[in-house]
Design an enzyme around this catalytic site. Structure first.
Site, PDB file in Angstrom:
ATOM      1  CG  HIS A   1      -3.851 -34.243  33.212  1.00  8.82           C
ATOM      2  ND1 HIS A   1      -4.445 -35.286  33.893  1.00  8.82           N
ATOM      3  CD2 HIS A   1      -3.311 -34.807  32.090  1.00  8.82           C
ATOM      4  CE1 HIS A   1      -4.265 -36.411  33.225  1.00  8.82           C
ATOM      5  NE2 HIS A   1      -3.586 -36.153  32.117  1.00  8.82           N
TER       6      HIS A   1
ATOM      7  CG  HIS B   1      -3.204 -35.331  28.601  1.00 11.48           C
ATOM      8  ND1 HIS B   1      -2.233 -36.041  29.254  1.00 11.48           N
ATOM      9  CD2 HIS B   1      -2.553 -34.365  27.873  1.00 11.48           C
ATOM     10  CE1 HIS B   1      -1.046 -35.551  28.940  1.00 11.48           C
ATOM     11  NE2 HIS B   1      -1.208 -34.526  28.118  1.00 11.48           N
TER      12      HIS B   1
ATOM     13  CG  ASP C   1      -6.678 -39.845  28.529  1.00 17.90           C
ATOM     14  OD1 ASP C   1      -6.058 -38.783  28.340  1.00 17.90           O
ATOM     15  OD2 ASP C   1      -6.244 -40.761  29.259  1.00 17.90           O
ATOM     16  CG  HIS C   2      -7.399 -37.417  32.117  1.00 19.15           C
ATOM     17  ND1 HIS C   2      -7.200 -38.088  33.309  1.00 19.15           N
ATOM     18  CD2 HIS C   2      -6.562 -38.004  31.214  1.00 19.15           C
ATOM     19  CE1 HIS C   2      -6.290 -39.038  33.125  1.00 19.15           C
ATOM     20  NE2 HIS C   2      -5.879 -38.997  31.866  1.00 19.15           N
TER      21      HIS C   2
ATOM     22  CG  ASP D   1      -2.955 -39.746  33.222  1.00 20.51           C
ATOM     23  OD1 ASP D   1      -3.781 -40.515  33.757  1.00 20.51           O
ATOM     24  OD2 ASP D   1      -3.021 -39.404  32.021  1.00 20.51           O
TER      25      ASP D   1
ATOM     26  CG  HIS E   1      -4.781 -44.362  32.343  1.00 20.44           C
ATOM     27  ND1 HIS E   1      -5.332 -44.515  31.090  1.00 20.44           N
ATOM     28  CD2 HIS E   1      -4.521 -43.046  32.493  1.00 20.44           C
ATOM     29  CE1 HIS E   1      -5.391 -43.323  30.489  1.00 20.44           C
ATOM     30  NE2 HIS E   1      -4.902 -42.408  31.320  1.00 20.44           N
TER      31      HIS E   1
END
Ligand code: ZN
Ligand code: FE
Length: 250
Positions: A54, A56, A58-59, A130, A168
């Site tokens: 996805h 975001h 942090d990805h 996530d 995570h």
């Protein structure tokens, strides 16, 4: 034939996964590029694919820099993420297939955390970003409880020994919450003790497995009588929504 999965801990609590097979590598959700490039050099591997779950940051934060170093790498992401994933050239739909290292994986459309989220299921390995966490699930930023239940239902159906490579290290916090709402679950209580010790010893808790998650993750257990009792709900979407709401306030 098989690939080897290398887990890189980056940023605060993110994991990036480097898949390696005979000189070639793919990366799942590169939050940052530098540790991935270091790993690729150590392995002597060339990056051929970036699999994003996805959009975001942090990805996908490392996409551009990885593409600069490995311009031939192909960037995969969900069709509905068009315009949100840097460098994306492949727009995947539910049940599309991807290959790496001679292994074919299936794309699962799993909206809820975001409206475009996908997961990659290779035999024995699930890369779920996530959506499903170890002991928990992603927050609903762009989706509804009912979408998330549908998404998690698909993941719950995978074979019990499937490794769950989520993005995570949230397991300990997730289980702290889980034991408060599912206190009579012996498998959960056992796992909580094991995970507490692992984190004290700085051992990663990822990967988990689908079997372990089905037994201990409250967000996969909307049909358990205990959770229906605690939430005072019986219908899956409502049980889930109640648990998600409680976790958001925990
Ligand atoms: Zn996210
Ligand atoms: Fe994330």
């Amino acid at each position: 034939m098989a690939f080897v999965v290398h887990r890189l801990a980056v940023l605060q609590d993110n994991y990036v996964f480097v898949l390696h097979d005979r000189g070639e590598a793919a990366v799942v959700d590169p939050a940052v590029a530098a540790p991935v490039i270091d790993k690729l050099r150590e392995l002597g591997a060339r990056l051929v694919a970036i699999f994003n779950t996805h959009h975001h940051h942090d990805h996908v934060g490392g996409n551009r820099e990885l593409l600069a170093a490995y311009p031939e790498a192909i960037v995969y992401g969900g069709a509905a993420d068009e315009g949100r994933i840097p460098g994306q050239t492949v727009f995947l739909q539910h049940h599309d297939r991807v290959t790496f290292g001679g292994i074919t994986g299936e794309v699962l459309f799993v909206p809820g955390h975001t409206r475009a989220h996908i997961a990659y299921h290779f035999p024995g390995h699930l890369f779920c970003g996530d959506t499903l966490f170890s002991g928990g699930c992603g927050r609903l930023f762009e989706g509804t409880p009912s979408q998330m239940v549908q998404s998690l239902s698909q993941l719950r159906q995978l074979p019990d020994d499937t490794k769950v490579w989520c993005a995570h290290e949230y397991t300990l916090n997730n289980l702290k919450f889980a034991v408060t709402i599912d206190p009579d679950n012996a498998a959960l209580a056992d796992r909580f003790e094991i995970v507490k010790q692992m984190r004290t010893d700085h051992i990663p808790t990822i990967p988990s497995t689908i079997g372990v998650e089905k037994a201990t993750n409250p967000f996969l257990r909307w049909d358990s009588p205990a959770l229906q009792r605690v939430t005072k709900q019986t219908e899956a979407d409502r049980v889930f929504a109640k648990i998600r709401g409680m976790k958001d306030l925990f």
